[in-house]
Motif scaffolding. Structure first.
Motif, PDB file in Angstrom:
ATOM      1  N   LEU A 255       0.766  -1.355  -0.062  1.00 52.92           N
ATOM      2  CA  LEU A 255      -0.071  -0.144  -0.036  1.00 52.92           C
ATOM      3  C   LEU A 255       0.787   1.210  -0.027  1.00 52.92           C
ATOM      4  O   LEU A 255       0.575   2.162  -0.764  1.00 52.92           O
ATOM      5  N   ILE A 256       1.738   1.098   0.752  1.00 55.02           N
ATOM      6  CA  ILE A 256       2.875   2.230   0.781  1.00 55.02           C
ATOM      7  C   ILE A 256       3.440   2.671  -0.572  1.00 55.02           C
ATOM      8  O   ILE A 256       3.670   3.820  -0.824  1.00 55.02           O
ATOM      9  N   GLN A 257       3.921   1.553  -1.151  1.00 56.49           N
ATOM     10  CA  GLN A 257       4.510   1.726  -2.429  1.00 56.49           C
ATOM     11  C   GLN A 257       3.660   2.225  -3.494  1.00 56.49           C
ATOM     12  O   GLN A 257       4.023   3.054  -4.546  1.00 56.49           O
ATOM     13  N   LYS A 258       2.301   1.856  -3.506  1.00 64.31           N
ATOM     14  CA  LYS A 258       1.280   2.610  -4.493  1.00 64.31           C
ATOM     15  C   LYS A 258       1.336   3.990  -3.894  1.00 64.31           C
ATOM     16  O   LYS A 258       0.860   4.610  -5.047  1.00 64.31           O
ATOM     17  N   ILE A 259       1.120   4.289  -2.758  1.00 59.42           N
ATOM     18  CA  ILE A 259       1.022   5.569  -2.505  1.00 59.42           C
ATOM     19  C   ILE A 259       2.307   6.518  -3.055  1.00 59.42           C
ATOM     20  O   ILE A 259       2.304   7.662  -3.743  1.00 59.42           O
ATOM     21  N   VAL A 260       3.509   5.847  -2.999  1.00 59.93           N
ATOM     22  CA  VAL A 260       4.848   6.680  -3.371  1.00 59.93           C
ATOM     23  C   VAL A 260       4.738   6.939  -4.869  1.00 59.93           C
ATOM     24  O   VAL A 260       4.776   7.841  -5.595  1.00 59.93           O
ATOM     25  N   ALA A 261       4.323   5.748  -5.473  1.00 61.33           N
ATOM     26  CA  ALA A 261       4.148   5.612  -6.852  1.00 61.33           C
ATOM     27  C   ALA A 261       3.163   6.680  -7.474  1.00 61.33           C
ATOM     28  O   ALA A 261       3.184   7.497  -8.403  1.00 61.33           O
ATOM     29  N   SER A 262       2.026   6.715  -6.819  1.00 57.87           N
ATOM     30  CA  SER A 262       0.849   7.849  -7.032  1.00 57.87           C
ATOM     31  C   SER A 262       1.403   9.214  -6.998  1.00 57.87           C
ATOM     32  O   SER A 262       1.190   9.957  -7.752  1.00 57.87           O
ATOM     33  N   GLY A 263       2.149   9.360  -5.863  1.00 58.74           N
ATOM     34  CA  GLY A 263       2.895  10.744  -5.810  1.00 58.74           C
ATOM     35  C   GLY A 263       3.629  10.963  -6.875  1.00 58.74           C
ATOM     36  O   GLY A 263       3.933  12.370  -7.123  1.00 58.74           O
ATOM     37  N   GLU A 264       4.545  10.068  -7.328  1.00 62.43           N
ATOM     38  CA  GLU A 264       5.551  10.412  -8.434  1.00 62.43           C
ATOM     39  C   GLU A 264       4.880  10.823  -9.803  1.00 62.43           C
ATOM     40  O   GLU A 264       5.513  11.256 -10.563  1.00 62.43           O
ATOM     41  N   LYS A 265       3.780  10.291  -9.789  1.00 66.11           N
ATOM     42  CA  LYS A 265       3.098  10.718 -10.916  1.00 66.11           C
ATOM     43  C   LYS A 265       2.244  12.219 -10.956  1.00 66.11           C
ATOM     44  O   LYS A 265       1.909  12.539 -11.950  1.00 66.11           O
ATOM     45  N   ASN A 266       2.266  12.481  -9.662  1.00 68.90           N
ATOM     46  CA  ASN A 266       1.814  13.893  -9.453  1.00 68.90           C
ATOM     47  C   ASN A 266       2.465  15.005  -9.693  1.00 68.90           C
ATOM     48  O   ASN A 266       3.540  15.376  -9.146  1.00 68.90           O
ATOM     49  N   ALA A 267       1.991  15.636 -10.886  1.00 70.01           N
ATOM     50  CA  ALA A 267       3.185  16.712 -11.361  1.00 70.01           C
ATOM     51  C   ALA A 267       3.240  17.879 -10.403  1.00 70.01           C
ATOM     52  O   ALA A 267       4.095  18.756 -10.560  1.00 70.01           O
ATOM     53  N   ARG A 268       2.282  18.127  -9.212  1.00 72.59           N
ATOM     54  CA  ARG A 268       2.195  18.931  -8.528  1.00 72.59           C
ATOM     55  C   ARG A 268       3.282  18.858  -7.396  1.00 72.59           C
ATOM     56  O   ARG A 268       3.699  19.970  -6.728  1.00 72.59           O
ATOM     57  N   ILE A 269       3.930  17.699  -7.066  1.00 71.18           N
ATOM     58  CA  ILE A 269       4.652  17.445  -6.334  1.00 71.18           C
ATOM     59  C   ILE A 269       6.227  17.360  -6.619  1.00 71.18           C
ATOM     60  O   ILE A 269       6.603  16.863  -7.862  1.00 71.18           O
ATOM     61  N   LYS A 270       7.120  17.806  -5.945  1.00 70.29           N
ATOM     62  CA  LYS A 270       8.595  17.780  -6.152  1.00 70.29           C
ATOM     63  C   LYS A 270       9.336  17.423  -4.828  1.00 70.29           C
ATOM     64  O   LYS A 270       9.122  18.233  -4.058  1.00 70.29           O
ATOM     65  N   ILE A 271      10.151  16.400  -4.946  1.00 69.64           N
ATOM     66  CA  ILE A 271      10.889  16.062  -3.616  1.00 69.64           C
ATOM     67  C   ILE A 271      12.396  16.587  -3.952  1.00 69.64           C
ATOM     68  O   ILE A 271      12.927  16.027  -4.933  1.00 69.64           O
ATOM     69  N   ARG A 272      12.840  17.338  -3.167  1.00 68.45           N
ATOM     70  CA  ARG A 272      14.354  17.543  -3.389  1.00 68.45           C
ATOM     71  C   ARG A 272      15.284  17.325  -2.381  1.00 68.45           C
ATOM     72  O   ARG A 272      14.725  17.574  -1.131  1.00 68.45           O
ATOM     73  N   LYS A 273      16.265  17.326  -2.372  1.00 67.63           N
ATOM     74  CA  LYS A 273      17.418  17.441  -1.320  1.00 67.63           C
ATOM     75  C   LYS A 273      17.700  18.801  -0.740  1.00 67.63           C
ATOM     76  O   LYS A 273      17.491  19.800  -1.530  1.00 67.63           O
ATOM     77  N   VAL A 274      18.134  19.078   0.370  1.00 70.24           N
ATOM     78  CA  VAL A 274      18.560  20.354   0.835  1.00 70.24           C
ATOM     79  C   VAL A 274      20.024  20.445   0.318  1.00 70.24           C
ATOM     80  O   VAL A 274      20.431  19.669  -0.146  1.00 70.24           O
ATOM     81  N   ASN A 275      20.268  21.851   0.184  1.00 66.99           N
ATOM     82  CA  ASN A 275      21.699  22.354  -0.180  1.00 66.99           C
ATOM     83  C   ASN A 275      22.627  22.667   0.983  1.00 66.99           C
ATOM     84  O   ASN A 275      22.105  23.717   1.591  1.00 66.99           O
TER      85      ASN A 275
END
Length: 385
Positions: free
Chosen positions: A191-211
């Motif tokens: 279930l968690i893997q599905k939620i992650v995969a769904s988020g990766e398809k969501n163009a509104r979301i960006k996950i970045r590292k800190v600088n």
């Protein structure tokens, strides 16, 4: 029975602060699960001339001595920002705190706790809360579960018999703080893997590292998200600008870009997750001393640390997103990305999340969803005086 003496030592004199620090080393030297903190860091934390926390707090430290031997210690302190928070969040104008507690036996414990009570009573305090050493951001609570394994970075470890001694003096538990552990070498549930995969398809979301090259700016961003996300939590007080700078200075050597993630939604920073390698695994070798040669070993180790455990001390989602589906997406995406990096880049096999308040159902649900289990419980007590 030999005379027991309790006396104040102030918050600035180096020799007295050293004696105050050494009490914990002496009383825990046979405890294989106690990790000796660095004396240099403790001296800076306890010194009111060096720790910016004292700009909005006052404290006194007390030593217990019997037959010329130190047998205990305690701090009594008033956190002015806590006094400005409402009672339902653990604050109020008549609330004081105690912490840094160590004692050889019940007699010493009773005397120290009564001394802290009297110090507060003389300042008009009606209720004392503790142990909190010294700030809620440092080591809150008394360990009541998890004595069979060492603490991770920035977590306390106290002897099991302290609980009975404190409760015998009329202190009642008011809040439990949980840490959760899990095997991070295994993929999360489907279930968690599905939620992650769904988020990766969501163009509104960006996950970045800190600088890390602009870490002060990033630190202020993380604190801004945290202030919004945690502002209604029990015990929460905001860090001042000087405290943020102080924390940045102390944390920067153990901060790694691929272990801290920021989630952006429609270009707006919406959430973050901070993970730290468990430096305690290395510090255990040093017995509290960096000099003369351990600092070289630490610097070499920090170039590319290899650890068993990663700790997640902080995570927050802005309030405007907390009730939306996107909150769970960004949370699990950050957790998954950091899990992968922890295993691949640092050789980690175990994660520890927390502390988490006993009534924080959102974070506890996340911990449960990734199949983690409570491994340590810290209790905060209160007593009307």
């Amino acid at each position: 029975m030999a005379d027991l003496k309790i006396y104040p030592i102030g918050t600035t004199q180096s020799r007295n602060l050293n004696r105050f620090i050494e009490v914990a080393y002496e009383l825990n030297r046979h405890n294989e699960n106690w990790i000796a903190p660095l004396r240099s860091e403790l001296r800076e934390q306890l010194n009111s001339q060096k720790n910016p926390w004292f700009e909005h707090a006052e404290a006194e430290y007390f030593l217990a001595e019997r037959d010329g031997k130190l047998v205990g210690r305690i701090s009594a302190h008033i956190e002015k920002l806590t006094q400005k928070t409402p009672p339902e969040q653990g604050g109020g104008v008549d609330v004081g705190m105690w912490g840094m507690f160590e004692a050889t036996d019940q007699e010493v414990a009773d005397a120290l706790l009564k001394t802290a009570e009297n110090w507060h009573r003389n300042r008009g305090i009606k209720k004392i809360v503790g142990p909190i050493s010294l700030s809620i951001w440092e080591e809150p609570g008394l360990l009541i579960k998890g004595h069979d394994h060492p603490p991770t970075i920035m977590m306390g470890h106290q002897r099991a018999d302290y609980r009975a001694w404190i409760e015998a003096e009329g202190h009642k538990g008011i809040k439990d703080l949980f840490t959760y552990e899990l095997d991070i070498t295994k993929p999360f549930p489907p279930l968690i893997q599905k939620i992650v995969a769904s988020g990766e398809k969501n163009a509104r979301i960006k996950i970045r590292k800190v600088n890390k090259n602009n870490f002060m700016k990033e630190a202020r961003l993380l604190m801004d998200i945290l202030n919004d996300a945690w502002s209604k939590n029990w015990g929460y007080v905001p860090l001042t600008d000087k405290e943020i700078e102080h924390a940045r200075h102390n944390l920067e050597p153990i901060v790694f870009e691929d272990l801290i993630m920021v989630a952006e939604v429609d270009g707006e920073p919406a959430a973050f997750m901070m993970t730290l390698p468990d430096v305690n695994e290395k510090l255990a070798e040093f017995k509290g001393k960096l000099f003369p040669f351990n600092w070289i070993k630490m610097l070499w180790w920090l170039r590319k640390p290899r650890v068993r455990t990663m700790r997640v001390p902080l995570m927050g989602v802005r309030k405007k997103f907390q009730t939306s589906r996107i909150a769970s997406q960004v949370a699990f995406m950050m957790i998954e990305y950091i899990r992968r990096n922890s295993v691949a880049n640092y050789g980690a096999s175990r994660g520890e999340i927390g502390w988490i308040l006993d009534d924080n159902q959102g974070m506890r649900s996340i911990a449960t969803a990734i199949h983690s289990d409570i491994n340590r419980i810290y209790r905060i007590y209160s007593k009307n005086i």
